[in-house]
Design a protein around this motif. Structure first.
Motif, PDB file in Angstrom:
ATOM      1  N   MET A 116      -8.428  -3.362  31.443  1.00 30.38           N
ATOM      2  CA  MET A 116      -8.466  -4.174  30.223  1.00 30.38           C
ATOM      3  C   MET A 116      -7.582  -5.409  30.338  1.00 30.38           C
ATOM      4  SD  MET A 116     -10.551  -2.568  28.355  1.00 30.38           S
ATOM      5  CE  MET A 116     -10.328  -3.273  26.714  1.00 30.38           C
ATOM      6  N   PRO A 117      -7.857  -6.428  29.496  1.00 31.44           N
ATOM      7  CA  PRO A 117      -6.880  -7.509  29.383  1.00 31.44           C
ATOM      8  C   PRO A 117      -5.564  -6.941  28.868  1.00 31.44           C
ATOM      9  CG  PRO A 117      -8.939  -8.073  28.254  1.00 31.44           C
ATOM     10  CD  PRO A 117      -9.011  -6.608  28.604  1.00 31.44           C
ATOM     11  N   ILE A 118      -4.484  -7.614  29.175  1.00 32.28           N
ATOM     12  CA  ILE A 118      -3.170  -7.179  28.692  1.00 32.28           C
ATOM     13  C   ILE A 118      -2.935  -7.864  27.345  1.00 32.28           C
ATOM     14  CG2 ILE A 118      -0.692  -7.250  29.171  1.00 32.28           C
ATOM     15  CD1 ILE A 118      -1.577  -7.357  32.209  1.00 32.28           C
ATOM     16  N   TYR A 119      -2.523  -7.076  26.359  1.00 35.73           N
ATOM     17  CA  TYR A 119      -2.286  -7.618  25.017  1.00 35.73           C
ATOM     18  C   TYR A 119      -0.817  -7.485  24.649  1.00 35.73           C
ATOM     19  CZ  TYR A 119      -7.296  -7.865  24.460  1.00 35.73           C
ATOM     20  OH  TYR A 119      -8.601  -8.193  24.626  1.00 35.73           O
ATOM     21  N   GLN A 120      -0.419  -8.337  23.728  1.00 33.37           N
ATOM     22  CA  GLN A 120       0.962  -8.278  23.259  1.00 33.37           C
ATOM     23  C   GLN A 120       0.984  -8.635  21.783  1.00 33.37           C
ATOM     24  OE1 GLN A 120       3.739 -11.115  24.999  1.00 33.37           O
ATOM     25  NE2 GLN A 120       5.242  -9.493  25.277  1.00 33.37           N
ATOM     26  N   SER A 121       1.792  -7.900  21.044  1.00 31.71           N
ATOM     27  CA  SER A 121       1.930  -8.153  19.622  1.00 31.71           C
ATOM     28  C   SER A 121       2.953  -9.270  19.424  1.00 31.71           C
ATOM     29  CB  SER A 121       2.420  -6.868  18.955  1.00 31.71           C
ATOM     30  OG  SER A 121       2.416  -7.043  17.582  1.00 31.71           O
ATOM     31  N   LYS A 122       2.558 -10.265  18.648  1.00 27.03           N
ATOM     32  CA  LYS A 122       3.461 -11.393  18.434  1.00 27.03           C
ATOM     33  C   LYS A 122       3.274 -11.895  17.004  1.00 27.03           C
ATOM     34  CE  LYS A 122       5.137 -14.935  21.560  1.00 27.03           C
ATOM     35  NZ  LYS A 122       4.787 -15.911  22.567  1.00 27.03           N
ATOM     36  N   ASP A 123       4.364 -11.989  16.272  1.00 28.16           N
ATOM     37  CA  ASP A 123       4.314 -12.481  14.892  1.00 28.16           C
ATOM     38  C   ASP A 123       3.242 -11.764  14.072  1.00 28.16           C
ATOM     39  OD1 ASP A 123       6.176 -14.317  15.852  1.00 28.16           O
ATOM     40  OD2 ASP A 123       4.603 -15.775  16.364  1.00 28.16           O
ATOM     41  N   GLY A 124       3.150 -10.456  14.224  1.00 26.84           N
ATOM     42  CA  GLY A 124       2.226  -9.674  13.392  1.00 26.84           C
ATOM     43  C   GLY A 124       0.796  -9.635  13.867  1.00 26.84           C
ATOM     44  N   SER A 125       0.426 -10.447  14.846  1.00 26.69           N
ATOM     45  CA  SER A 125      -0.947 -10.330  15.344  1.00 26.69           C
ATOM     46  C   SER A 125      -0.920 -10.038  16.841  1.00 26.69           C
ATOM     47  CB  SER A 125      -1.739 -11.604  15.040  1.00 26.69           C
ATOM     48  OG  SER A 125      -1.322 -12.624  15.893  1.00 26.69           O
ATOM     49  N   ILE A 126      -2.046  -9.548  17.324  1.00 29.09           N
ATOM     50  CA  ILE A 126      -2.099  -9.095  18.713  1.00 29.09           C
ATOM     51  C   ILE A 126      -2.971 -10.059  19.512  1.00 29.09           C
ATOM     52  CG2 ILE A 126      -2.892  -7.218  20.209  1.00 29.09           C
ATOM     53  CD1 ILE A 126      -2.295  -5.319  17.838  1.00 29.09           C
ATOM     54  N   GLY A 127      -2.401 -10.614  20.576  1.00 29.83           N
ATOM     55  CA  GLY A 127      -3.173 -11.572  21.372  1.00 29.83           C
ATOM     56  C   GLY A 127      -3.114 -11.237  22.851  1.00 29.83           C
ATOM     57  N   VAL A 128      -3.982 -11.884  23.628  1.00 29.82           N
ATOM     58  CA  VAL A 128      -4.000 -11.666  25.070  1.00 29.82           C
ATOM     59  C   VAL A 128      -2.710 -12.220  25.676  1.00 29.82           C
ATOM     60  CG1 VAL A 128      -5.178 -12.228  27.238  1.00 29.82           C
ATOM     61  CG2 VAL A 128      -6.527 -11.750  25.196  1.00 29.82           C
ATOM     62  N   TYR A 129      -2.094 -11.407  26.537  1.00 32.38           N
ATOM     63  CA  TYR A 129      -0.860 -11.836  27.209  1.00 32.38           C
ATOM     64  C   TYR A 129      -1.235 -12.716  28.404  1.00 32.38           C
ATOM     65  CZ  TYR A 129       3.381 -11.652  30.013  1.00 32.38           C
ATOM     66  OH  TYR A 129       4.476 -12.000  30.757  1.00 32.38           O
ATOM     67  N   THR A 130      -0.802 -13.960  28.365  1.00 33.90           N
ATOM     68  CA  THR A 130      -1.171 -14.886  29.440  1.00 33.90           C
ATOM     69  C   THR A 130       0.031 -15.253  30.306  1.00 33.90           C
ATOM     70  OG1 THR A 130      -0.815 -16.753  27.966  1.00 33.90           O
ATOM     71  CG2 THR A 130      -3.076 -15.928  28.125  1.00 33.90           C
ATOM     72  N   VAL A 157       3.393 -15.023  32.957  1.00 36.99           N
ATOM     73  CA  VAL A 157       3.459 -14.760  34.390  1.00 36.99           C
ATOM     74  C   VAL A 157       4.635 -13.845  34.739  1.00 36.99           C
ATOM     75  CG1 VAL A 157       2.323 -16.917  35.001  1.00 36.99           C
ATOM     76  CG2 VAL A 157       4.815 -16.853  34.834  1.00 36.99           C
ATOM     77  N   GLU A 158       5.247 -13.261  33.706  1.00 38.88           N
ATOM     78  CA  GLU A 158       6.387 -12.385  33.923  1.00 38.88           C
ATOM     79  C   GLU A 158       5.990 -11.181  34.796  1.00 38.88           C
ATOM     80  OE1 GLU A 158       9.175 -10.171  30.797  1.00 38.88           O
ATOM     81  OE2 GLU A 158       8.250 -11.994  29.976  1.00 38.88           O
ATOM     82  N   TRP A 159       6.842 -10.788  35.732  1.00 39.87           N
ATOM     83  CA  TRP A 159       6.613  -9.588  36.540  1.00 39.87           C
ATOM     84  C   TRP A 159       7.930  -8.959  36.898  1.00 39.87           C
ATOM     85  CZ3 TRP A 159       2.311  -6.898  37.358  1.00 39.87           C
ATOM     86  CH2 TRP A 159       2.405  -5.829  38.261  1.00 39.87           C
ATOM     87  N   PRO A 160       8.125  -7.658  36.668  1.00 37.57           N
ATOM     88  CA  PRO A 160       7.190  -6.723  36.037  1.00 37.57           C
ATOM     89  C   PRO A 160       6.770  -7.185  34.640  1.00 37.57           C
ATOM     90  CG  PRO A 160       9.153  -5.573  36.879  1.00 37.57           C
ATOM     91  CD  PRO A 160       9.417  -7.031  36.994  1.00 37.57           C
ATOM     92  N   LEU A 161       5.651  -6.650  34.178  1.00 38.07           N
ATOM     93  CA  LEU A 161       5.131  -7.022  32.862  1.00 38.07           C
ATOM     94  C   LEU A 161       6.118  -6.597  31.778  1.00 38.07           C
ATOM     95  CD1 LEU A 161       1.495  -6.024  33.652  1.00 38.07           C
ATOM     96  CD2 LEU A 161       2.193  -8.290  32.863  1.00 38.07           C
ATOM     97  N   PRO A 162       6.148  -7.298  30.665  1.00 31.53           N
ATOM     98  CA  PRO A 162       7.067  -6.921  29.584  1.00 31.53           C
ATOM     99  C   PRO A 162       6.795  -5.485  29.106  1.00 31.53           C
ATOM    100  CG  PRO A 162       5.890  -8.965  29.053  1.00 31.53           C
ATOM    101  CD  PRO A 162       5.319  -8.460  30.329  1.00 31.53           C
ATOM    102  N   ALA A 163       7.815  -4.827  28.574  1.00 33.59           N
ATOM    103  CA  ALA A 163       7.695  -3.409  28.191  1.00 33.59           C
ATOM    104  C   ALA A 163       6.815  -3.206  26.962  1.00 33.59           C
ATOM    105  CB  ALA A 163       9.089  -2.844  27.930  1.00 33.59           C
ATOM    106  N   ASP A 164       6.622  -4.256  26.160  1.00 33.63           N
ATOM    107  CA  ASP A 164       5.927  -4.044  24.880  1.00 33.63           C
ATOM    108  C   ASP A 164       4.432  -4.365  24.939  1.00 33.63           C
ATOM    109  OD1 ASP A 164       6.166  -6.766  25.258  1.00 33.63           O
ATOM    110  OD2 ASP A 164       6.645  -7.206  23.160  1.00 33.63           O
ATOM    111  N   VAL A 165       3.877  -4.537  26.123  1.00 38.18           N
ATOM    112  CA  VAL A 165       2.454  -4.902  26.179  1.00 38.18           C
ATOM    113  C   VAL A 165       1.568  -3.703  25.857  1.00 38.18           C
ATOM    114  CG1 VAL A 165       2.691  -6.855  27.739  1.00 38.18           C
ATOM    115  CG2 VAL A 165       2.384  -4.559  28.677  1.00 38.18           C
ATOM    116  N   ILE A 166       0.360  -4.026  25.397  1.00 42.72           N
ATOM    117  CA  ILE A 166      -0.615  -3.012  24.997  1.00 42.72           C
ATOM    118  C   ILE A 166      -1.706  -2.963  26.049  1.00 42.72           C
ATOM    119  CG2 ILE A 166      -2.412  -2.519  23.270  1.00 42.72           C
ATOM    120  CD1 ILE A 166      -0.502  -3.788  21.199  1.00 42.72           C
ATOM    121  N   ASN A 167      -2.059  -1.747  26.472  1.00 43.23           N
ATOM    122  CA  ASN A 167      -3.087  -1.621  27.495  1.00 43.23           C
ATOM    123  C   ASN A 167      -3.501  -0.166  27.619  1.00 43.23           C
ATOM    124  OD1 ASN A 167      -4.558  -2.031  30.155  1.00 43.23           O
ATOM    125  ND2 ASN A 167      -3.691  -4.054  29.844  1.00 43.23           N
TER     126      ASN A 167
END
Ligand SMILES: [Zn+2]
Length: 499
Positions: free
Chosen positions: A357-371, A373-383
């Protein structure tokens, strides 16, 4: 005396496994200009040396089912040994825009896409011009016309034109996400198969119906697919036969096997997880009887780290219908349900695919695709953990721990079989999925004992471990177990552009 010092990379003393010739022996492999130049018992030298003593050397894995199209999603794939990841089930449109966007992202592994029938349908019914993003599909989930209505002749022509434009722009096939528009006509599906035939490509279908019991069930939907394959001669790939079949997997596998035995060109993929992931208001989760049909409840759905309540589920469907959720349809802790999953994975004619799946992240109350380049990926991503751990789960669970599948079979299901599925339509794939002289140097070096799945349903983007080297066209993407962050961009997989 070394026979040559000409190689760019040499991989020494590894157990070389080639799924096409069934070769399995200790050899040295020399890579030059992106290709495998030599496989030999003799000493060879190169600019870069990889000591593969005690390790497996196999062709890179090929994933026919990948939705995430940003760099983080491709990096997760690389860490599990995937060197080619293709968006075929959904596909995208416009194809030119997709390849242009991907070329700018410095993607470390090979990428490509099919032409998206659903995108053509959404454009035709809603008037929204196609846009090559996951958000285009998600954004249309609140509207039902494109999901439920038959196309009239003018609409059908427009849909087919959209898809055909994608094929002229080099799409790898046609993505037929029929389960998301189950109200579409039988003539429409047949017309897509005929169009695939015209361009000598395959189709990749998430079948129209997705439940275990008659009527309007997966079995019936597979019969429709098989009929179109028989009528047109096109190879029609059944995506995730495991999740589409629900608990009817033994019957659907028998139907699939019988169709193949009778010369019909069908292939099927499966993933080793008891949960699916999709938009919360997908067509299969709507209608008066969907819960009984799917033998499920709202509490079987998960958003981020938490299971949903009925109230939260209803609220999402009403207000954020394109939200990506995880849906637990089997409980792999129950032996009888695990056996259903195993049946799809262990069948000799199924290909392993991730449905990453695309990687998603919650930001300011809505959930968007994480674009990012951080690695490792942030801990709060949705997948879903399948995105970065499907191929390692096969190696870890099915080969090493449960000993249900020989290593050679696993490699074949993850490299050669997907390459063979594509290669009549996509000439580039003839040089992938094999470890032989003249093939592309997409190569893995790993110790089976070190393979480790780290992703879980609550921590889904923790990268897999155990690939000591992943080479893409001879160039390291993973080196000594570490993902490299500034690799040269990999080549696109794309058909000839005719317009
Ligand atoms: Zn699907």
């Amino acid at each position: 005396m070394p026979v040559s010092t000409e190689f760019d990379v040499v991989i020494l003393n590894g157990r070389v496994i080639d799924p096409e010739t069934n070769f399995d022996g200790i050899r040295n492999v020399g890579v030059k200009d992106g290709s495998i130049s030599i496989i030999t018992e003799k000493d060879i030298q190169g600019t870069k040396t990889i000591d593969a003593t005690g390790k497996i050397v196999s062709p890179g894995f090929i994933d026919l089912h990948m939705h995430g199209q940003n760099i983080g999603a491709y990096r997760l794939q690389a860490t599990q040994g995937v060197t080619t990841a293709l968006e075929l089930e959904s596909g995208v449109l416009p194809i030119n825009d997709f390849y242009e966007a991907q070329a700018s992202k410095n993607i470390p592994i090979h990428y490509g896409a099919a032409a998206a029938w659903t995108f053509g349908r959404i454009a035709t019914f809603t008037g929204k011009e196609v846009e090559a993003t996951a958000e285009y599909f998600q954004g249309a989930q609140g509207e039902s016309n494109w999901k439920e209505e038959l196309a009239n002749p003018e609409q059908l022509e427009k849909i087919l034109n959209e898809v055909e434009t994608g094929l002229k722009q080099g799409a790898l096939g046609i993505g037929v996400n029929a389960g998301y528009a189950p109200g579409s006509g039988h003539l429409e599906y047949y017309s897509l198969a005929k169009l695939a035939k015209k361009y000598n490509v395959g189709t990749f279908t998430h079948v129209r119906f997705m439940k275990g019991v008659e009527r309007d069930n997966a079995f019936e939907a597979f019969q429709e697919l098989i009929a179109n394959a028989a009528a047109t001669g096109v190879n029609m790939h059944i995506c995730h036969i495991n999740s589409s079949s629900q608990k009817d997997i033994h019957n659907t596998l028998e139907l699939y096997e019988s169709a193949k035995a009778n010369g019909i060109s069908v292939t099927a993929g499966a993933y080793p997880w008891g949960a699916a992931s999709t938009v919360v208001k997908a067509a299969m989760f709507t209608g008066p009887t969907w819960k009984a049909d799917m033998e499920t409840t709202e509490e079987a759905f998960q958003l981020g780290k938490k299971r949903l309540t009925k109230a939260e589920f209803d609220d999402l469907q009403a207000n954020q219908p394109g939200t990506i959720i995880v849906w637990h349809f089997l409980d792999a802790a129950k032996p009888a349900e695990l056996a259903l999953m195993d049946a799809s994975i262990l069948h000799p004619e199924t290909i392993i695919e991730s449905d990453a799946m695309p990687i998603y992240q919650s930001k300011d109350g809505s959930i968007g695709v994480y674009t990012g380049v951080e690695w490792p990926l942030p801990a709060d991503v949705i997948n879903h953990p399948r995105s970065g751990a499907t191929f390692t789960k096969i190696l870890q669970d099915y080969v090493r721990e449960r000993k249900l599948m020989p290593l050679q079979t696993a490699i074949k299901k993850m490299s050669l079989m997907p390459a063979q599925t594509m290669e009549d339509a996509v000439p580039q794939m003839k040089k992938k999925g094999r470890l032989q002289v003249g093939m592309d140097a997409d190569i893995l070096v790993f110790d089976l004992k070190e393979i480790k799945v780290n992703a879980t349903y609550v921590d889904p983007c923790r990268a897999s471990e155990g690939m000591s080297h992943v080479l893409v066209m001879g160039s390291p993407v993973v080196e000594n177990g570490v993902l490299l962050l500034d690799t040269p961009p990999a080549l696109p997989i794309r058909n000839a552009v005719t317009e």
